[in-house]
Design a protein around this motif. Structure first.
Motif, PDB file in Angstrom:
ATOM      1  N   THR A  83       0.829  -1.191   0.000  1.00  0.00           N
ATOM      2  CA  THR A  83       0.000   0.000   0.000  1.00  0.00           C
ATOM      3  C   THR A  83       0.872   1.253   0.000  1.00  0.00           C
ATOM      4  O   THR A  83       2.003   1.233   0.452  1.00  0.00           O
ATOM      5  CB  THR A  83      -0.935   0.038   1.234  1.00  0.00           C
ATOM      6  N   THR A  84       0.298   2.334  -0.482  1.00  0.00           N
ATOM      7  CA  THR A  84       0.995   3.610  -0.508  1.00  0.00           C
ATOM      8  C   THR A  84       0.705   4.358   0.788  1.00  0.00           C
ATOM      9  O   THR A  84      -0.435   4.408   1.241  1.00  0.00           O
ATOM     10  CB  THR A  84       0.513   4.456  -1.703  1.00  0.00           C
ATOM     11  N   HIS A  85       1.750   4.935   1.380  1.00  0.00           N
ATOM     12  CA  HIS A  85       1.597   5.676   2.618  1.00  0.00           C
ATOM     13  C   HIS A  85       1.926   7.139   2.376  1.00  0.00           C
ATOM     14  O   HIS A  85       2.786   7.467   1.572  1.00  0.00           O
ATOM     15  CB  HIS A  85       2.526   5.111   3.700  1.00  0.00           C
ATOM     16  N   ASP A  86       1.248   8.000   3.098  1.00  0.00           N
ATOM     17  CA  ASP A  86       1.516   9.431   2.998  1.00  0.00           C
ATOM     18  C   ASP A  86       2.613   9.782   3.998  1.00  0.00           C
ATOM     19  O   ASP A  86       2.342   9.939   5.192  1.00  0.00           O
ATOM     20  CB  ASP A  86       0.241  10.228   3.281  1.00  0.00           C
ATOM     21  N   ILE A  87       3.848   9.884   3.543  1.00  0.00           N
ATOM     22  CA  ILE A  87       4.990  10.165   4.416  1.00  0.00           C
ATOM     23  C   ILE A  87       4.901  11.563   5.001  1.00  0.00           C
ATOM     24  O   ILE A  87       5.483  11.845   6.056  1.00  0.00           O
ATOM     25  CB  ILE A  87       6.335   9.942   3.668  1.00  0.00           C
ATOM     26  N   ASN A  98       3.496  16.114  11.289  1.00  0.00           N
ATOM     27  CA  ASN A  98       2.632  16.403  12.434  1.00  0.00           C
ATOM     28  C   ASN A  98       3.355  16.192  13.766  1.00  0.00           C
ATOM     29  O   ASN A  98       2.899  16.679  14.796  1.00  0.00           O
ATOM     30  CB  ASN A  98       1.376  15.529  12.406  1.00  0.00           C
ATOM     31  N   PHE A  99       4.444  15.481  13.749  1.00  0.00           N
ATOM     32  CA  PHE A  99       5.195  15.188  14.966  1.00  0.00           C
ATOM     33  C   PHE A  99       6.329  16.209  15.124  1.00  0.00           C
ATOM     34  O   PHE A  99       7.503  15.886  15.069  1.00  0.00           O
ATOM     35  CB  PHE A  99       5.758  13.766  14.921  1.00  0.00           C
ATOM     36  N   SER A 100       5.974  17.437  15.350  1.00  0.00           N
ATOM     37  CA  SER A 100       6.937  18.541  15.368  1.00  0.00           C
ATOM     38  C   SER A 100       7.930  18.476  16.530  1.00  0.00           C
ATOM     39  O   SER A 100       8.970  19.116  16.477  1.00  0.00           O
ATOM     40  CB  SER A 100       6.203  19.879  15.398  1.00  0.00           C
ATOM     41  N   LYS A 101       7.615  17.704  17.564  1.00  0.00           N
ATOM     42  CA  LYS A 101       8.519  17.599  18.717  1.00  0.00           C
ATOM     43  C   LYS A 101       9.350  16.311  18.677  1.00  0.00           C
ATOM     44  O   LYS A 101       9.927  15.920  19.688  1.00  0.00           O
ATOM     45  CB  LYS A 101       7.717  17.673  20.013  1.00  0.00           C
ATOM     46  N   LEU A 102       9.422  15.717  17.523  1.00  0.00           N
ATOM     47  CA  LEU A 102      10.163  14.470  17.343  1.00  0.00           C
ATOM     48  C   LEU A 102      11.621  14.640  17.755  1.00  0.00           C
ATOM     49  O   LEU A 102      12.272  15.622  17.396  1.00  0.00           O
ATOM     50  CB  LEU A 102      10.084  14.062  15.866  1.00  0.00           C
ATOM     51  N   ALA A 162      13.373   0.949   5.023  1.00  0.00           N
ATOM     52  CA  ALA A 162      12.032   1.444   4.692  1.00  0.00           C
ATOM     53  C   ALA A 162      11.910   1.587   3.181  1.00  0.00           C
ATOM     54  O   ALA A 162      12.895   1.829   2.493  1.00  0.00           O
ATOM     55  CB  ALA A 162      11.804   2.790   5.365  1.00  0.00           C
ATOM     56  N   THR A 163      10.723   1.430   2.677  1.00  0.00           N
ATOM     57  CA  THR A 163      10.498   1.529   1.241  1.00  0.00           C
ATOM     58  C   THR A 163      10.263   2.986   0.865  1.00  0.00           C
ATOM     59  O   THR A 163       9.140   3.413   0.632  1.00  0.00           O
ATOM     60  CB  THR A 163       9.296   0.665   0.824  1.00  0.00           C
ATOM     61  N   LEU A 164      11.339   3.747   0.831  1.00  0.00           N
ATOM     62  CA  LEU A 164      11.277   5.158   0.446  1.00  0.00           C
ATOM     63  C   LEU A 164      12.194   5.356  -0.756  1.00  0.00           C
ATOM     64  O   LEU A 164      13.401   5.203  -0.645  1.00  0.00           O
ATOM     65  CB  LEU A 164      11.729   6.060   1.594  1.00  0.00           C
ATOM     66  N   PRO A 174      11.790  15.941   1.447  1.00  0.00           N
ATOM     67  CA  PRO A 174      12.275  17.062   2.262  1.00  0.00           C
ATOM     68  C   PRO A 174      11.589  17.152   3.623  1.00  0.00           C
ATOM     69  O   PRO A 174      12.161  17.669   4.579  1.00  0.00           O
ATOM     70  CB  PRO A 174      11.960  18.292   1.410  1.00  0.00           C
ATOM     71  N   VAL A 175      10.371  16.642   3.744  1.00  0.00           N
ATOM     72  CA  VAL A 175       9.630  16.696   4.995  1.00  0.00           C
ATOM     73  C   VAL A 175      10.376  15.980   6.130  1.00  0.00           C
ATOM     74  O   VAL A 175      10.187  16.298   7.301  1.00  0.00           O
ATOM     75  CB  VAL A 175       8.197  16.114   4.811  1.00  0.00           C
ATOM     76  N   LEU A 176      11.258  15.056   5.799  1.00  0.00           N
ATOM     77  CA  LEU A 176      12.009  14.303   6.815  1.00  0.00           C
ATOM     78  C   LEU A 176      13.122  15.126   7.457  1.00  0.00           C
ATOM     79  O   LEU A 176      13.729  14.682   8.432  1.00  0.00           O
ATOM     80  CB  LEU A 176      12.616  13.039   6.197  1.00  0.00           C
ATOM     81  N   PHE A 177      13.387  16.292   6.923  1.00  0.00           N
ATOM     82  CA  PHE A 177      14.528  17.081   7.390  1.00  0.00           C
ATOM     83  C   PHE A 177      14.095  18.454   7.909  1.00  0.00           C
ATOM     84  O   PHE A 177      14.788  19.441   7.737  1.00  0.00           O
ATOM     85  CB  PHE A 177      15.563  17.214   6.271  1.00  0.00           C
ATOM     86  N   ASN A 178      12.953  18.478   8.577  1.00  0.00           N
ATOM     87  CA  ASN A 178      12.449  19.724   9.141  1.00  0.00           C
ATOM     88  C   ASN A 178      11.904  19.485  10.550  1.00  0.00           C
ATOM     89  O   ASN A 178      10.714  19.637  10.801  1.00  0.00           O
ATOM     90  CB  ASN A 178      11.363  20.311   8.229  1.00  0.00           C
ATOM     91  N   PHE A 179      12.797  19.080  11.447  1.00  0.00           N
ATOM     92  CA  PHE A 179      12.437  18.825  12.842  1.00  0.00           C
ATOM     93  C   PHE A 179      13.431  19.542  13.743  1.00  0.00           C
ATOM     94  O   PHE A 179      14.504  19.023  14.035  1.00  0.00           O
ATOM     95  CB  PHE A 179      12.437  17.322  13.140  1.00  0.00           C
TER      96      PHE A 179
END
Length: 167
Positions: free
Chosen positions: A1-5, A10-14, A22-24, A29-34
């Protein structure tokens, strides 16, 4: 299935982000804004082809540990110049980047005040251990440097401060 990465934003305090096989495929770019992230681990195999650059780490100003382990003959993955880590100079304690398409000189990290662990095996990073000065790598414990660094392989020092006496 396709997931919305993108939902991860939404987890801004990660504080910790760990990807292992992982199948990426592609750029996320969303992975590098925490701003509070302290540990980033990306372990990949032949299927995992997240494409990213060291410049993207500027969105992780609190990063203390960076671990990127790729397969020796992977395609895509991490690229960039080691100098890009300078934006994290006052935070980084561990840099473990293996078999990635990065360049630069390991001495670009010499003045990182908290850097204890440095492993750049399997990269195209260059340099010469004879360039290490008395005030460089103050807390580094046991560096693992690639063959492209002169004196970087087949030598083991208990402390970086031993290097000048070796020469």
């Amino acid at each position: 299935t396709t997931h919305d990465i993108n939902i991860i934003s939404n987890f801004s305090k990660l504080r910790v982000l760990h990807f292992e096989n992982a199948t990426l495929i592609g750029r996320y770019p969303v992975l590098f804004n925490f701003p509070l992230l302290q540990k980033l681990t990306i372990c990949s195999d032949d299927i995992f082809e997240l494409e990213w650059n060291l410049d993207m780490l500027s969105g992780l100003p609190s990063l203390k540990e960076l671990v990127v382990l790729e397969e020796e003959h992977s395609y895509g993955g991490l690229s960039g110049n080691l100098r890009s880590l300078r934006v994290l100079k006052d935070a980084l304690e561990k840099v473990d980047i293996n078999h990635c398409h990065i360049t630069g000189n390991f001495m670009d990290l010499a003045d990182f005040p908290r850097l204890k662990d440095l492993d750049l095996w399997g990269t195209a990073v260059t340099g010469d251990i004879r360039d290490i000065g008395e005030d460089d790598f103050q807390v580094l414990e046991c560096p693992i440097l690639p063959e492209s660094v002169r004196g970087g392989t087949c030598y083991k020092f208990q402390h970086v401060s031993e290097v000048p006496s070796f020469m």
